[in-house]
Design a protein around this motif. Structure first.
Motif, PDB file in Angstrom:
ATOM      1  N   THR A  43       0.809  -1.223   0.000  1.00 53.29           N
ATOM      2  CA  THR A  43       0.000   0.000   0.000  1.00 53.29           C
ATOM      3  C   THR A  43       0.841   1.271   0.000  1.00 53.29           C
ATOM      4  O   THR A  43       0.324   2.352   0.270  1.00 53.29           O
ATOM      5  CB  THR A  43      -0.922   0.020   1.244  1.00 53.29           C
ATOM      6  OG1 THR A  43      -0.116  -0.124   2.433  1.00 53.29           O
ATOM      7  CG2 THR A  43      -1.953  -1.091   1.191  1.00 53.29           C
ATOM      8  N   ARG A  94      -7.850  -5.860  -6.517  1.00 53.02           N
ATOM      9  CA  ARG A  94      -8.016  -5.830  -5.061  1.00 53.02           C
ATOM     10  C   ARG A  94      -6.654  -5.669  -4.405  1.00 53.02           C
ATOM     11  O   ARG A  94      -5.628  -5.953  -5.020  1.00 53.02           O
ATOM     12  CB  ARG A  94      -8.708  -7.109  -4.582  1.00 53.02           C
ATOM     13  CG  ARG A  94     -10.164  -7.221  -5.024  1.00 53.02           C
ATOM     14  CD  ARG A  94     -10.775  -8.532  -4.581  1.00 53.02           C
ATOM     15  NE  ARG A  94     -10.127  -9.664  -5.248  1.00 53.02           N
ATOM     16  CZ  ARG A  94     -10.339 -10.943  -4.890  1.00 53.02           C
ATOM     17  NH1 ARG A  94     -11.140 -11.221  -3.870  1.00 53.02           N
ATOM     18  NH2 ARG A  94      -9.727 -11.907  -5.537  1.00 53.02           N
ATOM     19  N   ALA A 153      -4.828  -2.149   4.131  1.00 58.93           N
ATOM     20  CA  ALA A 153      -5.548  -2.367   2.870  1.00 58.93           C
ATOM     21  C   ALA A 153      -6.809  -1.521   2.766  1.00 58.93           C
ATOM     22  O   ALA A 153      -7.097  -0.941   1.706  1.00 58.93           O
ATOM     23  CB  ALA A 153      -5.895  -3.846   2.723  1.00 58.93           C
ATOM     24  N   ALA A 158      -7.490   1.044  -0.179  1.00 59.85           N
ATOM     25  CA  ALA A 158      -8.584   0.698  -1.079  1.00 59.85           C
ATOM     26  C   ALA A 158      -9.595   1.831  -1.178  1.00 59.85           C
ATOM     27  O   ALA A 158     -10.082   2.162  -2.268  1.00 59.85           O
ATOM     28  CB  ALA A 158      -9.273  -0.579  -0.601  1.00 59.85           C
ATOM     29  N   PRO A 207     -10.641  -3.973  -0.730  1.00 62.11           N
ATOM     30  CA  PRO A 207      -9.575  -4.500   0.129  1.00 62.11           C
ATOM     31  C   PRO A 207      -9.747  -5.994   0.378  1.00 62.11           C
ATOM     32  O   PRO A 207     -10.850  -6.535   0.272  1.00 62.11           O
ATOM     33  CB  PRO A 207      -9.763  -3.713   1.428  1.00 62.11           C
ATOM     34  CG  PRO A 207     -11.251  -3.491   1.488  1.00 62.11           C
ATOM     35  CD  PRO A 207     -11.708  -3.316   0.063  1.00 62.11           C
TER      36      PRO A 207
END
Length: 436
Positions: A192, A212, A220, A224, A231
């Motif tokens: 990330t 994803r 996440a 996301a 996520p």
């Protein structure tokens, strides 16, 4: 004296670079502790290189090999890598060659993919980290500031940044033959950070719609949400792997995220994909190399990707190299001028001390005025202008000591001798050691 210890994709394999990158904080701390040799340091650790830029206290040429060996020993002790192994996979740059090397690195000329855009930001962040740690000297600050200016000049005045392709985009280009329809492919992104953001942007440019994200550090959901993708929960990695055609890893964790056991578990789930491409952009590696031995799994790691790096875009690279060379020459010239600064300061002080003494005597005789004093001070400044210009010209020509000697002989000034300057040479560290 400036010194750069460099281990990169040009001199070392990715296993060694991975170990160095993993131990970068420890190496930085170890270099900071060697204050008897190292006055300041900036460590640059990327997926393709590990470099320590150092300001060494001792300027004498004879100290070059000794300083290089001290740095090797410090890096070895902090990283756990044998000194002989480091020596054989590294180079040392001294003095003016340090600037030329860093300017080329920050401009993307030394990257696996010539002209990659990420390196300039990585160089800038390495300086910011060193500032935060309090290890930046004035010389290192000037060096890295000039490197940033040079990389901006290369970006704005040549086509190298657009001609070059980032490691992420190169990896996806290599994946073209395995992904028949990017819009239909299910992609799992692991990581990330900023590299993950660049990877997602490159995937979207290819047409990926089903992406994803999984985060080993639990970020996440935040990533996301900010990037409008879904996520994967902390306990959902195996299931997400089973459903993915393409896995792109770019996490900063130091342990393997994907292991043979995890991948085998994913392959054993009902409805799992028969074939799966894994692109490992992490350094240290995010994927255990043994994963490549599993049936139906193809692994592209940094070492494999680098073998497919394109040839340089010759015109753009040549133009960029000219800019880098000119910037390095100007940096060297400015550093050379520093050698005459003590003599110029001493000369200016001598002239104005004499002037002040004469003005004071004139005041005692009652024959001084403000206009006369101002005129005399202006005259002194005018007379000092030509020696100042000439001093800098001599310094740029490598003749700084000639001005120092002349000023001392004519005016009886007590000036510290100009420090000897090292030639701009690059040698293997093994050669430096042999010369000592």
């Amino acid at each position: 004296m400036l010194l750069c210890f460099s281990s990169s994709h040009r001199t070392a394999d990715f296993d060694l670079l991975e170990r160095l990158e993993r131990n970068a904080p420890a190496v930085s701390a170890a270099l900071a502790e060697h204050s008897e040799v190292v006055a300041g340091s900036v460590v640059l650790a990327t997926c393709n290189r590990f470099e320590a830029y150092l300001d060494i206290d001792e300027p004498l040429p004879a100290a070059r090999a000794v300083s290089a060996e001290a740095v090797i020993d410090a890096v070895s002790a902090a990283s756990g890598i044998a000194a002989d192994e480091l020596r054989s996979a590294s180079s040392v740059y001294c003095d003016d060659a340090v600037a030329e090397h860093l300017f080329a690195v920050s401009s993307g000329l030394e990257s696996v993919v010539v002209g990659e855009g990420e390196i300039a930001g990585q160089v800038r962040r390495s300086l910011e980290n060193a500032r935060a740690a309090g290890t930046v000297t004035n010389d290192l600050e000037r060096l890295f500031q000039d490197a940033s200016r040079t990389s901006r000049g290369v970006k704005n005045r040549t086509g190298i940044m657009t001609a070059g392709r980032s490691m992420v985009r190169l990896a996806l280009e290599l994946a073209e033959s395995r992904i028949s329809d990017w819009a239909q492919a299910r992609v799992l992104l692991v990581g990330t950070g900023k590299y993950a953001g660049a990877s997602l942007a490159a995937l979207r440019d290819k047409g990926s719609e089903d992406v994803r994200v999984f985060s080993p550090s639990g970020r996440a959901a935040k990533f996301a949400h900010s990037h409008d993708i879904l996520p994967v929960e902390a306990d959902g990695l195996v299931e997400a792997l089973a459903e993915s055609d393409l896995v792109v890893t770019c996490s900063a964790v130091t342990d393997h995220v994907l292991t043979p056991a995890i991948m085998t578990a994913a392959q054993n789930l009902p409805g799992t994909r028969e074939r799966r491409l894994v692109i490992d952009l992490g350094l240290p590696r995010n994927v255990d190399p043994a994963v490549a031995g599993l049936p139906g799994v193809e692994l592209l790691d940094l070492e494999t990707i680098s073998l497919h790096a394109p040839l340089e875009e010759l015109n753009a690279a040549d133009d960029a190299r000219e800019i880098v060379d000119a910037a390095a020459a100007e940096f060297a010239a400015k550093r050379a001028e520093q050698a005459v600064t003590p003599a110029l300061v001493a000369l200016r002080k001598h002239v104005f001390d004499v002037l002040d003494a004469e003005i004071e005597r004139a005041r005692g005789r009652g024959d001084s005025s403000e206009q006369t004093e101002a005129a005399l001070r202006h005259l002194a400044g005018v007379l000092l202008h030509t020696p100042s210009v000439r001093a800098r010209e001599l310094a740029r020509q490598g003749e700084a000591q000639a001005f120092v000697d002349g000023a001392s002989a004519l005016f009886g000034l007590d000036v510290e001798p100009a420090a000897p300057r090292l030639s701009a040479v690059v040698r293997d560290i093994a050669d430096e050691s042999a010369a000592s």
